[in-house]
Design a protein around this motif. Structure first.
Motif, short mmCIF file in Angstrom:
data_model
loop_
_atom_site.label_atom_id
_atom_site.label_comp_id
_atom_site.label_asym_id
_atom_site.label_seq_id
_atom_site.Cartn_x
_atom_site.Cartn_y
_atom_site.Cartn_z
N GLY A 87 11.63 10.48 2.61
CA GLY A 87 10.67 9.79 3.37
C GLY A 87 10.15 8.86 2.19
O GLY A 87 8.92 8.24 2.01
N LYS A 88 11.11 8.08 1.60
CA LYS A 88 10.85 7.05 0.55
C LYS A 88 10.26 5.77 1.55
O LYS A 88 9.13 5.53 0.96
N THR A 89 10.83 5.47 2.19
CA THR A 89 10.21 4.23 3.00
C THR A 89 8.92 4.51 3.71
O THR A 89 7.98 3.81 3.64
N THR A 90 8.73 5.86 4.36
CA THR A 90 7.55 6.17 4.94
C THR A 90 6.43 6.24 4.14
O THR A 90 5.24 5.63 4.12
N VAL A 91 6.53 6.73 2.56
CA VAL A 91 5.38 6.94 1.94
C VAL A 91 5.04 5.24 1.21
O VAL A 91 4.26 4.80 0.95
N THR A 92 6.08 4.62 1.14
CA THR A 92 6.00 3.22 0.67
C THR A 92 5.43 2.33 1.71
O THR A 92 4.49 1.58 1.44
N LEU A 93 5.62 2.51 2.84
CA LEU A 93 4.83 1.88 4.10
C LEU A 93 3.24 2.18 3.87
O LEU A 93 2.59 1.17 3.93
N GLY A 94 3.06 3.31 3.82
CA GLY A 94 1.43 3.88 3.50
C GLY A 94 0.95 3.19 2.36
O GLY A 94 -0.21 2.78 2.42
N LEU A 95 1.38 3.25 1.30
CA LEU A 95 1.03 2.88 0.12
C LEU A 95 0.96 1.22 0.24
O LEU A 95 -0.33 0.74 -0.21
N VAL A 96 1.86 0.45 0.80
CA VAL A 96 1.67 -1.10 0.65
C VAL A 96 0.43 -1.41 1.92
O VAL A 96 -0.34 -2.11 1.49
N SER A 97 0.40 -0.42 3.03
CA SER A 97 -0.71 -0.63 3.73
C SER A 97 -2.14 -0.64 3.28
O SER A 97 -2.95 -1.40 3.53
N ALA A 98 -2.20 0.58 2.60
CA ALA A 98 -3.21 0.79 2.00
C ALA A 98 -3.81 -0.35 0.88
O ALA A 98 -5.14 -0.64 0.86
N LEU A 99 -3.02 -0.76 0.06
CA LEU A 99 -3.37 -1.69 -0.88
C LEU A 99 -3.72 -2.87 -0.06
O LEU A 99 -4.80 -3.71 -0.50
N LEU A 100 -2.97 -3.47 0.90
CA LEU A 100 -3.31 -4.67 1.46
C LEU A 100 -4.65 -4.59 2.38
O LEU A 100 -5.23 -5.62 2.16
N LYS A 101 -4.90 -3.40 2.67
CA LYS A 101 -6.24 -3.23 3.34
C LYS A 101 -7.24 -3.19 2.35
O LYS A 101 -8.54 -3.68 2.78
N LYS A 102 -7.10 -3.17 1.12
CA LYS A 102 -7.96 -3.37 0.19
C LYS A 102 -8.34 -4.99 -0.35
O LYS A 102 -8.85 -5.16 -1.29
N GLY A 103 -7.36 -5.66 0.08
CA GLY A 103 -7.35 -6.90 -0.24
C GLY A 103 -6.56 -7.33 -1.63
O GLY A 103 -6.53 -8.34 -2.33
N VAL A 104 -5.75 -6.33 -1.99
CA VAL A 104 -4.94 -6.37 -2.94
C VAL A 104 -3.73 -7.44 -2.79
O VAL A 104 -3.19 -7.45 -1.76
N LYS A 105 -3.34 -8.23 -3.77
CA LYS A 105 -2.15 -9.13 -3.70
C LYS A 105 -0.95 -8.34 -4.06
O LYS A 105 -0.66 -7.97 -5.19
N VAL A 106 -0.02 -7.79 -3.05
CA VAL A 106 0.75 -6.85 -3.04
C VAL A 106 2.13 -7.57 -3.11
O VAL A 106 2.74 -8.24 -2.23
N GLY A 107 3.08 -7.20 -4.01
CA GLY A 107 4.53 -7.61 -4.15
C GLY A 107 5.27 -6.29 -3.75
O GLY A 107 5.07 -5.29 -4.16
N TYR A 108 6.24 -6.40 -3.03
CA TYR A 108 7.30 -5.59 -2.63
C TYR A 108 8.74 -5.86 -2.98
O TYR A 108 9.14 -7.04 -2.91
N GLN A 109 9.36 -4.80 -3.70
CA GLN A 109 10.91 -4.97 -3.95
C GLN A 109 11.72 -3.76 -3.84
O GLN A 109 10.94 -2.67 -4.06
N LYS A 110 12.80 -3.89 -3.45
CA LYS A 110 13.64 -2.89 -3.21
C LYS A 110 15.10 -3.44 -4.01
O LYS A 110 15.99 -4.20 -3.67
N PRO A 111 15.14 -3.01 -5.48
CA PRO A 111 15.88 -3.53 -6.46
C PRO A 111 17.52 -3.74 -5.87
O PRO A 111 18.15 -4.47 -6.09
N VAL A 112 17.65 -2.32 -5.59
CA VAL A 112 19.13 -2.09 -5.35
C VAL A 112 18.98 -1.63 -3.72
O VAL A 112 18.45 -0.60 -3.42
N GLY A 113 19.83 -2.33 -2.88
CA GLY A 113 19.99 -1.96 -1.53
C GLY A 113 21.47 -1.63 -1.11
O GLY A 113 22.27 -1.95 -1.79
#
Length: 404
Positions: free
Chosen positions: A46-72
């Motif tokens: 569930g990494k991606t599931t939780v990460t999706l929720g976290l990014v979504s919540a931050l963006l709704k608050k108007g936060v400038k969010v950066g996302y990275q998956k360092p190793v794929g």
């Protein structure tokens, strides 16, 4: 092997000139950025599931969010300024859903493992310390332009160890605390957590909290209570308990097509359709006493014309009476079906996949077992389900605690 210093880090150089990174002290550590590293105790936890929720919540608050998956590991080709790059598929999903995320593709996915990558590193053709510095530099570029950075790990904490880039090493290098996603349950889940936590501690990485995913709903409060007590023994807070959601967990026809290595007979335009029920139909005689349920995935042998006709008839009758259909899908297994059967399925608006005889046993039981054991992966085109996933996570996870 002889010890040498590379950019202030203790490495071991063995035969072939391979540099292996064990401990490090980097500029990223000296100026810790605001962000979190989402890891998991295993693949599909569930990494991606939780990460999706976290990014979504931050963006709704108007936060400038950066996302990275360092190793794929799983990559897709992306055109970046006229140059085709292999980018981690999760980065492609996040950028598609939220184009406003800070960071270019090349920085959001600085290291992706192509085929034979491990051997290239072990043969000394690729240097681990160079990959590590690439992760750090890309992270700093994103962090400097963001108010908060969410990094997503790969597999369990130890994945990447053979090339000196496991999740703990990467989190340490970029200077982020880790939030761990673990499967619902108690004993086995906590045992897995303990192993992963030990590796984090080995590299000096702080475990900020734990989120449990896909917990059996009737046991949610019990699991929450006892897991909190278990985590108290290691001084780590429980930051969320996400109940199982059958609808969100079901694979789409697109996922099943890839899983079964097969093709659409018809209805490819409905590839994102997913189902609440999966059923193996042996005979049409089952249907009078056990009728088809809406949103069912049906598996049948191509020789059972009676089954296919019954499926088509029930769906057609409902469409005629109500204007809507059963929203079903069919997987046919066996020899190539007659064209008139395919035409009838298409006319009835029923998408169908075809699995050739020989890939699975003729009864369909092995195919059913594989379908039921499959874990859904997110697709960037399925934005509606991704946003529903975000809402589900936001409802059950203390996202403020994670970002505090």
């Amino acid at each position: 092997p002889a010890a040498t210093m590379i950019h202030g880090s203790l490495s071991l150089v063995g035969r072939g000139g391979l540099a292996r990174r064990w401990f490090s002290s980097t500029p990223a550590r000296l100026a810790k950025k605001k962000g979190v590293f989402v890891a998991a105790t295993g693949q599909h936890h569930g990494k991606t599931t939780v990460t999706l929720g976290l990014v979504s919540a931050l963006l709704k608050k108007g936060v400038k969010v950066g996302y990275q998956k360092p190793v794929g590991q799983q990559t897709v080709p992306i055109d970046c300024d006229g140059v085709e790059l292999q980018i981690d598929r999760d980065v492609d999903i996040f950028k598609h859903v939220w184009p406003e995320l800070i960071g270019r593709y090349r920085d959001a996915s600085p290291v992706a493992f192509p085929p034979n990558f491990t051997r290239m590193v072990l043969d000394g053709k690729v240097q681990s310390h160079e990959l590590r510095e690439r992760c750090i530099n890309s992270f700093n570029i994103i962090a400097d332009a963001s108010e908060y950075v969410v990094c997503e790990g790969t597999g369990h904490i130890g994945v990447g160890s053979i090339v000196g880039l496991n999740n703990a090493q990467v989190a340490e290098a970029i200077g982020l605390d880790v939030v761990m996603v673990a499967p619902g349950g108690l004993g086995v889940s906590f045992d897995q957590l303990a192993v992963n936590h030990a590796m984090l501690k080995h590299y000096g990485v702080h475990l900020k909290g734990v989120v449990l995913n896909r917990v059996d709903a009737p046991k949610l409060e019990m699991v929450k209570d006892y897991y909190t007590k278990a985590l108290a023994t290691i001084g780590v807070p429980l930051m969320g308990v996400i109940p199982e959601n059958d609808t969100l967990a079901q694979p789409s026809l697109r996922s099943l097509k890839k899983l079964l290595d097969c093709e659409f007979l018809c209805g490819a335009e409905m590839e994102l359709r997913h189902f609440d029920h999966t059923r193996l139909l042996i005979s049409a005689q089952e249907l009078p006493t056990n009728p088809l349920q809406p949103k069912s995935l049906l598996i049948a042998h191509t020789s059972r014309l009676d089954v296919c006709l019954s499926i088509i008839r029930q769906n057609t009758d409902l469409r005629r009476e109500t204007g809507s259909d059963l929203e079903m899908g069919v997987i046919l297994v066996g020899s190539a079906p007659p064209q008139d059967m395919v035409d009838a399925l298409r006319e009835a608006g029923i998408p169908a996949l075809f699995v050739e005889k020989g890939s699975y046993d003729g009864t369909g039981f092995k195919l059913l077992e594989k379908v039921l054991g499959f874990t859904h992966k997110h697709h960037k085109q399925d934005v509606t389900r991704i946003l529903r996933t975000c809402e589900h996570v936001e409802r059950y996870v203390d996202l403020d605690a994670i970002t505090a």
